[in-house]
Design an enzyme around this catalytic site. Structure first.
Site, mmCIF file in Angstrom:
data_model
loop_
_atom_site.group_PDB
_atom_site.id
_atom_site.type_symbol
_atom_site.label_atom_id
_atom_site.label_comp_id
_atom_site.label_asym_id
_atom_site.label_seq_id
_atom_site.Cartn_x
_atom_site.Cartn_y
_atom_site.Cartn_z
ATOM 1 N N ASN A 10 0.797 -1.220 0.000
ATOM 2 C CA ASN A 10 0.000 0.000 0.000
ATOM 3 C C ASN A 10 0.835 1.278 0.000
ATOM 4 O OD1 ASN A 10 0.826 -0.470 2.604
ATOM 5 N ND2 ASN A 10 -1.050 0.277 3.558
ATOM 6 N N CYS A 11 2.162 1.159 -0.047
ATOM 7 C CA CYS A 11 3.066 2.309 -0.091
ATOM 8 C C CYS A 11 3.013 2.942 -1.487
ATOM 9 C CB CYS A 11 4.483 1.836 0.232
ATOM 10 S SG CYS A 11 5.774 3.022 -0.159
ATOM 11 N N ASP A 12 2.853 4.254 -1.567
ATOM 12 C CA ASP A 12 2.764 4.942 -2.855
ATOM 13 C C ASP A 12 4.016 4.747 -3.707
ATOM 14 O OD1 ASP A 12 0.208 5.838 -2.352
ATOM 15 O OD2 ASP A 12 0.859 7.792 -1.584
ATOM 16 N N ILE A 14 6.092 2.214 -3.614
ATOM 17 C CA ILE A 14 6.060 0.827 -4.088
ATOM 18 C C ILE A 14 5.127 0.719 -5.285
ATOM 19 C CG2 ILE A 14 5.254 -1.514 -3.527
ATOM 20 C CD1 ILE A 14 7.861 -1.078 -2.171
ATOM 21 N N LYS A 15 3.970 1.341 -5.198
ATOM 22 C CA LYS A 15 3.002 1.290 -6.303
ATOM 23 C C LYS A 15 3.618 1.853 -7.576
ATOM 24 C CE LYS A 15 -1.106 1.623 -3.380
ATOM 25 N NZ LYS A 15 -2.176 2.507 -2.907
#
Length: 115
Positions: A10-12, A14-15
């Site tokens: 859910n880390c931006d 990471i996305k």
């Protein structure tokens, strides 16, 4: 080519990194700290390759919630234990490509890694 990305889904950042890899057609394995876990050996390896100061995310809320005494007392030996106990404090993503370690995400950096 073996590519593993470590982080939390859910880390931006990471996305963004995952999307970049997918758009570039690069296959990778995703290791979710929360689902697959993390241990002393894994974090020690990250710190050996990248340096514990680079692995420690000082911008997140978990780090900011530490006492000043904990922050002042951080060093190479106790940072690993703290990071294992608080995986959210590990800077994200950590990318391992053919046993080379990279931290963070910038499109230019990834372009360089995979060119």
């Amino acid at each position: 080519m073996t590519t593993i990305m470590y982080g939390i889904p859910n880390c931006d950042t990471i996305k963004k990194a995952r999307k970049w890899l997918e758009n570039a057609g690069i296959s990778f394995e995703f290791h979710d700290y929360r689902k697959q876990g993390i241990n002393q050996e894994m974090v020690s390896t990250f710190c050996q390759h990248l340096g514990w100061e680079a692995v420690l995310n000082k911008r997140g809320t978990t780090y900011r919630q530490l006492t000043q005494e904990q922050k002042d007392g951080l060093n190479a030996s106790n940072a690993v234990t703290l990071l294992v106990e608080n995986p959210a404090m590990i800077k994200r993503p950590i990318l391992v490509v053919n046993d080379q370690y990279f931290i963070g995400f910038k499109a230019e950096q990834y372009q360089e890694i995979f060119s």
